[in-house]
Design a protein around this motif. Structure first.
Motif, PDB file in Angstrom:
ATOM      1  N   ARG B  61       0.993  -1.223   0.122  1.00 55.93           N
ATOM      2  CA  ARG B  61       0.110  -0.114   0.022  1.00 55.93           C
ATOM      3  C   ARG B  61       0.810   1.239   0.094  1.00 55.93           C
ATOM      4  O   ARG B  61       0.210   2.277  -0.289  1.00 55.93           O
ATOM      5  N   ASN B  64       1.383   2.827  -3.832  1.00 58.47           N
ATOM      6  CA  ASN B  64       0.641   3.781  -4.303  1.00 58.47           C
ATOM      7  C   ASN B  64      -0.029   4.737  -3.524  1.00 58.47           C
ATOM      8  O   ASN B  64      -1.221   5.332  -3.789  1.00 58.47           O
ATOM      9  N   MET B  66      -1.746   4.425  -0.730  1.00 61.92           N
ATOM     10  CA  MET B  66      -3.014   4.254  -0.280  1.00 61.92           C
ATOM     11  C   MET B  66      -2.991   4.331   1.319  1.00 61.92           C
ATOM     12  O   MET B  66      -4.009   4.423   2.002  1.00 61.92           O
ATOM     13  N   ARG B  97      -1.991   7.190  -8.217  1.00 62.58           N
ATOM     14  CA  ARG B  97      -2.692   5.830  -8.439  1.00 62.58           C
ATOM     15  C   ARG B  97      -3.200   5.689  -9.753  1.00 62.58           C
ATOM     16  O   ARG B  97      -3.898   4.594 -10.069  1.00 62.58           O
ATOM     17  N   ALA B  98      -3.159   6.642 -10.608  1.00 63.63           N
ATOM     18  CA  ALA B  98      -3.683   6.448 -12.108  1.00 63.63           C
ATOM     19  C   ALA B  98      -2.794   5.468 -12.711  1.00 63.63           C
ATOM     20  O   ALA B  98      -2.966   4.753 -13.516  1.00 63.63           O
ATOM     21  N   VAL B 100      -0.550   3.729 -10.878  1.00 65.60           N
ATOM     22  CA  VAL B 100      -0.142   2.330 -10.301  1.00 65.60           C
ATOM     23  C   VAL B 100      -1.456   1.890  -9.497  1.00 65.60           C
ATOM     24  O   VAL B 100      -2.023   2.406  -8.508  1.00 65.60           O
ATOM     25  N   GLY B 101      -2.193   1.242 -10.270  1.00 69.68           N
ATOM     26  CA  GLY B 101      -3.429   0.634 -10.083  1.00 69.68           C
ATOM     27  C   GLY B 101      -3.617  -0.403  -8.848  1.00 69.68           C
ATOM     28  O   GLY B 101      -2.519  -1.075  -8.494  1.00 69.68           O
ATOM     29  N   MET B 102      -4.541  -0.588  -8.252  1.00 68.53           N
ATOM     30  CA  MET B 102      -4.758  -1.631  -7.222  1.00 68.53           C
ATOM     31  C   MET B 102      -5.632  -2.493  -7.116  1.00 68.53           C
ATOM     32  O   MET B 102      -6.874  -1.905  -7.316  1.00 68.53           O
ATOM     33  N   PHE B 104      -8.149  -5.335  -4.603  1.00 66.36           N
ATOM     34  CA  PHE B 104      -7.924  -5.461  -3.111  1.00 66.36           C
ATOM     35  C   PHE B 104      -8.385  -7.008  -3.011  1.00 66.36           C
ATOM     36  O   PHE B 104      -8.748  -7.787  -3.848  1.00 66.36           O
ATOM     37  N   ASN B 108     -14.335  -5.716  -4.663  1.00 66.86           N
ATOM     38  CA  ASN B 108     -15.066  -4.552  -4.236  1.00 66.86           C
ATOM     39  C   ASN B 108     -15.612  -3.790  -5.446  1.00 66.86           C
ATOM     40  O   ASN B 108     -15.137  -2.629  -5.648  1.00 66.86           O
ATOM     41  N   PRO B 109     -16.561  -4.511  -6.307  1.00 64.21           N
ATOM     42  CA  PRO B 109     -17.012  -3.869  -7.431  1.00 64.21           C
ATOM     43  C   PRO B 109     -17.934  -2.495  -6.946  1.00 64.21           C
ATOM     44  O   PRO B 109     -18.557  -2.569  -5.852  1.00 64.21           O
ATOM     45  N   PHE B 110     -18.053  -1.450  -7.753  1.00 62.20           N
ATOM     46  CA  PHE B 110     -18.903  -0.373  -7.264  1.00 62.20           C
ATOM     47  C   PHE B 110     -20.337  -0.910  -7.409  1.00 62.20           C
ATOM     48  O   PHE B 110     -20.528  -1.985  -8.267  1.00 62.20           O
ATOM     49  N   GLY B 121     -12.994   4.875 -14.070  1.00 60.23           N
ATOM     50  CA  GLY B 121     -11.930   5.393 -14.196  1.00 60.23           C
ATOM     51  C   GLY B 121     -11.390   6.036 -15.373  1.00 60.23           C
ATOM     52  O   GLY B 121     -10.861   7.359 -15.426  1.00 60.23           O
ATOM     53  N   ARG B 174     -11.121  -3.378 -14.099  1.00 55.58           N
ATOM     54  CA  ARG B 174     -11.363  -1.983 -13.580  1.00 55.58           C
ATOM     55  C   ARG B 174     -10.195  -1.315 -13.453  1.00 55.58           C
ATOM     56  O   ARG B 174      -9.859  -0.110 -13.810  1.00 55.58           O
TER      57      ARG B 174
END
Lengths: 443, 265
Positions: B61, B64, B66, B97-98, B100-102, B104, B108-110, B121, B174
């Motif tokens: 974490r 990026n 986080m 963060r754009a 370096v994507g992450m 989890f 955790n989809p929206f 995004g 995503r």
């Protein structure tokens, strides 16, 4: 209640049949059924009191929606008008003419009841003044047959609603036993009848001597304006404050202090907000007294903590993984909050807001202090409808005023007012439920 | 960039995507990461393994930022992405963060449609000029996420209605929709069944052609299967870092050996 003791008594669990219950299991089962019984009893007690409350409110309040009226057609000629206007006691002259017409009507129907002018006055109040102001306002009606629906006096109204009976009636200047004969005769003739009391829903408060003319309409408008002020101020302020506190503010002693104080504010008695409103808004800022604007401001102060607390709770209940997901694809904090967290928290926020509004709608104490009580509407409905700064009352304050008055028919109005107030609260709660359902469906 | 042979020399330099030096992380008074220095290569899958609480997720974490969202967390040392310090004051973590994507641990989809999940995004970063371009990005990302064939007929169905494995692949799709350079995965398969895990692992293997992938995992088999480089963390220290094959067959450090043979952890 849960017997979490060690294995005391009973044989060892190994060599026992599953078909026989041991002592401990029996005891546990009994405790469980006892607990269920307590719960059901508590619910039944609650339902019982709710039913008693509803029945008593409806029984006491329903009569407020009807009234006894004297239905009569009356023609005033131009000659009679001129004659009345030329006299010294003008309203008295109108009254005499009206009574003469009434007598004629009764004679025509073959009713033989003896009555005098005073009896009519006791039945209808000061009818002359009403007639004179009617013809002054509608000069084109002179010479034509006008059908009047005149509200009967409070006691006569009470006679038909069962508040006043022949046995208990004591002769007074308000009502005589002999008047009841006249009233009965008029009732049989169809002149006196019970009609829907639209004045109660649309009218404004009246003087203490005229319960028949009292209505809740002005207060409904006042409450509406106040709720508008409360909604417009407390929703954006409350939601903005909670979003900042919950999502952006650093967690330190200062924000802890703010949080504790918000919780404390939610528990402050409403009368304290009332006196604050009196001191700040009226005495310091010189805003008009008795105005929905001031009432709304005071109620906003009262509602804010409720909205902030419920909004923060619903923001907190949004899973942190959603925030992580948004931040993970490179959303800014604000984008994460507004695109993802807030929509998910919306049902909770709306529910909290409407509960806060409903609380504010039913609040009486602060309004007493800023003078939104015991006002007389001048120029109703124009002045009241005109807006936020004209003197007005609010529903609960109006109900309080009526309940405090001596005349029994005001007491009945108070109950009727409670029915209307509860109807509004119920409607708001239904709106809250519908909104929550709607927003929840948007997964 | 790497298509011409005469730029061979620069390849070995840009091979290092992330360069971390003496990274320390503190949670309040708790020293969670101690002196971690690691070079993460481009177009490679790097696995972080180690027992629970050893700091591998915390370190991930950091890559990026986080950890910025945790108030009490403090990071020291330098982490360079393509030679730029990501903890520099002028760096906006949102831009980082754009790149370096992450992905989890828990899918955790929206709570939006599959399409909107992917399109979110690119939308906020302005990667598509019109609807057609956005559609293209969505399709491409879902194809790379090995999900397109399963969802192409129901792009507007809720993303939360997919199965766990599909949801996780949706999250990966995503994450790659914004065209990041590095993809961080924090135990992406721990909530998935073996079949879904196999699908995600296959996907990771394909992703390394375009991205540098860093994956935290509890499963040593998984690390052995998907990664080229492995870092073993223990009690906040980076114990050993090297080729995956070497770590799992002849580890240099006795602690690594104890862990991979199941004696500690």
């Amino acid at each position: 209640m849960t017997d979490a003791t060690l294995n005391s008594g009973g044989e060892s669990p190994k060599n026992r049949s599953l078909h026989t219950l041991d002592v401990r299991t029996k005891r546990r089962n009994r405790a469980e059924s006892r607990f269920k019984a307590y719960g059901i009893a508590a619910i039944l007690v609650g339902i019982f009191f709710l039913v008693v409350l509803a029945v008593s409110i409806i029984r006491s309040g329903a009569p407020a929606f009807s009234r006894t009226v004297v239905d009569i057609e009356f023609t005033l000629t131009q000659a009679q008008l001129d004659e009345a206007e030329s006299q010294l006691f003008k309203t008295k002259a109108y009254q005499t003419m009206f009574i003469a017409a009434l007598k004629e009507k009764l004679d025509a129907r073959g009713l033989d009841v003896a009555f005098d002018d005073a009896a009519i006055e006791r039945l209808l109040g000061k009818i002359g003044g009403d007639l004179r102001s009617f013809y002054a306002a509608n000069p084109d009606q002179v010479g034509q047959a006008v059908s009047f629906q005149l509200p009967a006096s409070s006691r006569v109204d009470g006679y038909f609603k069962g508040r006043v009976s022949r046995d208990t009636l004591q002769d007074s200047r308000f009502l005589m036993k002999t008047d009841l004969d006249l009233v009965d005769a008029l009732h049989d003739a169809g002149i006196v009848r019970t009609a829907f009391n639209s004045t109660f829903i649309t009218g404004a408060d009246s003087g203490v001597d005229n319960p028949g003319g009292a209505g809740l309409g002005a207060s409904v408008v006042g409450s509406f304006f106040m709720m508008l002020v409360v909604l417009v101020l407390s929703l954006p302020i409350g939601v903005a404050a909670s979003i900042y506190l919950e999502e952006f503010a650093p967690k330190n002693r200062f924000t802890d202090l703010i949080e504790v104080n918000i919780s404390n504010l939610a528990a402050v008695p409403s009368i304290v907000f009332g006196i604050l409103g009196l001191a700040v808004f009226i005495q310091f800022m010189h805003l008009p007294q008795s105005a929905p604007l001031v009432g709304g401001l005071v109620l906003t102060l009262m509602t804010l903590p409720t909205i902030i607390i419920s909004t923060r709770a619903s923001l907190k209940s949004v899973p942190p993984s959603i925030r992580d997901a948004a931040l993970g694809v490179g959303a800014s904090k604000m984008q994460a909050v507004f695109h993802h967290v807030l929509p998910l928290a919306m049902p909770g926020i709306l529910t909290g807001t409407i509960i806060g509004l409903a609380q504010a709608l039913g609040e009486t104490a602060p309004l007493l202090l800023i003078g939104m009580v015991g006002f007389v509407a001048r120029g109703y409905p124009e002045t009241v409808m005109a807006g936020f700064t004209e003197p007005n009352s609010a529903m609960p304050a109006q109900i309080y005023t009526w309940a405090a008055r001596a005349d029994a028919s005001f007491y009945e109005k108070a109950w009727g007012g409670i029915i209307i107030l509860l109807a509004f609260l119920l409607a708001m709660n239904i709106i809250a439920i519908i909104l929550r359902r709607r927003f929840e469906r948007r997964w | 960039m790497f298509d011409t042979p005469n730029r061979e020399a620069s390849v070995s330099q840009t091979d290092i995507k992330i360069n971390a030096r003496d990274v320390q992380v503190f949670y309040g008074d708790n020293h969670a990461i101690k002196d971690v220095s690691v070079d993460i290569e481009d177009k490679t899958v790097t696995a972080f393994i180690g027992p629970s609480g050893c700091g591998k997720s915390t370190f991930l974490r950091c890559l990026n930022r986080m950890n910025d969202t945790i108030d009490i967390c403090r990071v020291e040392g330098t982490i360079l992405l393509d030679g730029e310090d990501i903890y520099d004051k002028s760096v906006d973590p949102v831009q980082l963060r754009a790149k370096v994507g992450m992905v989890f641990q828990k899918p955790n989809p929206f709570p939006k449609s599959i399409y909107d999940n992917i399109a979110y995004g690119p939308r906020i970063h302005g990667l598509a000029r019109n609807k057609a371009e956005l559609d293209e990005i969505v399709e491409k990302s879902l194809r790379r996420g090995a999900l397109w064939d399963e969802v192409k007929d129901r792009l507007h169905a809720p993303g939360t209605g997919l199965s766990g494995g599909q949801q996780q692949r949706l999250c990966i799709a995503r994450a790659i929709a914004t065209e990041p350079e590095v993809l961080l995965m924090d135990e992406p398969c721990s909530a998935l069944d073996p079949i879904a895990t196999a699908q995600v692992e296959e996907l990771i293997d394909e992703l390394k052609q375009n991205f540098s992938v860093v994956i935290v995992t509890h499963s040593m088999q998984q690390a052995a299967r998907v990664s080229q480089k492995t870092a073993f963390f223990h009690l906040g220290n980076l114990v050993e870092y090297g080729e995956t094959g070497q770590i799992f067959t002849k580890p240099n450090d006795p602690r690594t050996e104890s862990y991979i043979t199941g004696r500690i952890g």
